[in-house]
Write a protein that holds these residues in place. Sequence first.
Motif, PDB file in Angstrom:
ATOM      1  N   GLU A 231       8.176  27.887  25.544  1.00 36.53           N
ATOM      2  CA  GLU A 231       9.151  28.772  24.906  1.00 36.53           C
ATOM      3  C   GLU A 231      10.503  28.561  25.547  1.00 36.53           C
ATOM      4  O   GLU A 231      10.614  28.334  26.757  1.00 36.53           O
ATOM      5  N   GLY A 232      11.528  28.603  24.717  1.00 31.66           N
ATOM      6  CA  GLY A 232      12.891  28.489  25.207  1.00 31.66           C
ATOM      7  C   GLY A 232      13.807  29.364  24.382  1.00 31.66           C
ATOM      8  O   GLY A 232      13.517  29.684  23.231  1.00 31.66           O
ATOM      9  N   GLU A 233      14.912  29.759  24.996  1.00 32.36           N
ATOM     10  CA  GLU A 233      15.888  30.603  24.306  1.00 32.36           C
ATOM     11  C   GLU A 233      17.284  30.141  24.698  1.00 32.36           C
ATOM     12  O   GLU A 233      17.505  29.699  25.828  1.00 32.36           O
ATOM     13  N   HIS A 234      18.226  30.216  23.760  1.00 30.74           N
ATOM     14  CA  HIS A 234      19.614  29.875  24.072  1.00 30.74           C
ATOM     15  C   HIS A 234      20.560  30.852  23.381  1.00 30.74           C
ATOM     16  O   HIS A 234      20.185  31.547  22.439  1.00 30.74           O
TER      17      HIS A 234
ATOM     18  N   ARG B 134      20.907  35.155  19.065  1.00 31.65           N
ATOM     19  CA  ARG B 134      20.192  34.369  20.080  1.00 31.65           C
ATOM     20  C   ARG B 134      18.990  33.725  19.404  1.00 31.65           C
ATOM     21  O   ARG B 134      18.293  34.375  18.631  1.00 31.65           O
ATOM     22  N   HIS B 135      18.735  32.461  19.737  1.00 26.07           N
ATOM     23  CA  HIS B 135      17.620  31.730  19.142  1.00 26.07           C
ATOM     24  C   HIS B 135      16.523  31.512  20.181  1.00 26.07           C
ATOM     25  O   HIS B 135      16.791  31.044  21.285  1.00 26.07           O
ATOM     26  N   THR B 136      15.300  31.868  19.794  1.00 25.60           N
ATOM     27  CA  THR B 136      14.120  31.628  20.623  1.00 25.60           C
ATOM     28  C   THR B 136      13.149  30.764  19.828  1.00 25.60           C
ATOM     29  O   THR B 136      12.899  31.027  18.655  1.00 25.60           O
ATOM     30  N   ARG B 137      12.600  29.733  20.478  1.00 27.25           N
ATOM     31  CA  ARG B 137      11.541  28.919  19.854  1.00 27.25           C
ATOM     32  C   ARG B 137      10.318  28.971  20.740  1.00 27.25           C
ATOM     33  O   ARG B 137      10.376  28.719  21.938  1.00 27.25           O
TER      34      ARG B 137
ATOM     35  N   ILE C 186      21.001  27.899  28.226  1.00 23.50           N
ATOM     36  CA  ILE C 186      19.565  28.181  28.172  1.00 23.50           C
ATOM     37  C   ILE C 186      19.339  29.457  28.968  1.00 23.50           C
ATOM     38  O   ILE C 186      19.710  29.540  30.135  1.00 23.50           O
ATOM     39  N   THR C 187      18.749  30.446  28.309  1.00 26.77           N
ATOM     40  CA  THR C 187      18.532  31.727  28.976  1.00 26.77           C
ATOM     41  C   THR C 187      17.073  31.950  29.332  1.00 26.77           C
ATOM     42  O   THR C 187      16.757  32.878  30.059  1.00 26.77           O
ATOM     43  N   ARG C 188      16.180  31.105  28.808  1.00 25.76           N
ATOM     44  CA  ARG C 188      14.762  31.195  29.152  1.00 25.76           C
ATOM     45  C   ARG C 188      14.110  29.880  28.784  1.00 25.76           C
ATOM     46  O   ARG C 188      14.395  29.324  27.728  1.00 25.76           O
TER      47      ARG C 188
ATOM     48  N   ARG D 217      12.775  32.461  16.154  1.00 27.28           N
ATOM     49  CA  ARG D 217      13.211  33.848  15.992  1.00 27.28           C
ATOM     50  C   ARG D 217      14.686  33.924  16.358  1.00 27.28           C
ATOM     51  O   ARG D 217      15.104  33.393  17.395  1.00 27.28           O
ATOM     52  N   VAL D 218      15.459  34.550  15.492  1.00 20.86           N
ATOM     53  CA  VAL D 218      16.878  34.769  15.759  1.00 20.86           C
ATOM     54  C   VAL D 218      17.095  36.273  15.808  1.00 20.86           C
ATOM     55  O   VAL D 218      16.777  36.990  14.855  1.00 20.86           O
ATOM     56  N   THR D 219      17.594  36.749  16.949  1.00 16.60           N
ATOM     57  CA  THR D 219      17.858  38.179  17.139  1.00 16.60           C
ATOM     58  C   THR D 219      19.364  38.376  17.268  1.00 16.60           C
ATOM     59  O   THR D 219      20.126  37.431  17.465  1.00 16.60           O
TER      60      THR D 219
END
Length: 142
Positions: free
Chosen positions: A23-26, A37-40, A8-10, A55-57
């Motif tokens: 919001e979370g990102e992994h 990287r996936h952010t929801r 988990i990065t955020r 969002r996938v970057t």
Amino acid sequence: IDGNMARITRAHAQATDGGFTAEGEHDGYRFLFGSPRHTRHIELHSDRTLVLTDRVTGRGAHTVEGGLLLAPGWEARAATAGWIVEGRPGRLRITITGSPMPTLETQPRPYHPSFGVRKNTVRLGWHARAALPVEFVITITP
């Protein structure tokens, strides 16, 4: 510990007037080409509308997919850009928009409410193949 586990990065959440945002990102896909990287981002509005933005970057072209597993007893029928879902206690409209617009499908899937118990249900799924970044917005309205 598995070196391929998502980190988990955020992650954060806060209350808003009549709802909340989170919001979370992994980085669980970091070992794939382009290190996706996936952010929801989640928003619950005072009118009970729920908006999920995925969002996938990263770099390169990837197949990006998502889905919602319905509880047993709920039924879905296709509608413009999504589904109408009915069950107890009511009816929901689920729409998906995206860049690019994903392919939508309804699939039978198992549900495991507890260890060793398997029930059949429905998964509402979407997928698209595209160069990153990709963003899907799932709106659920009562």
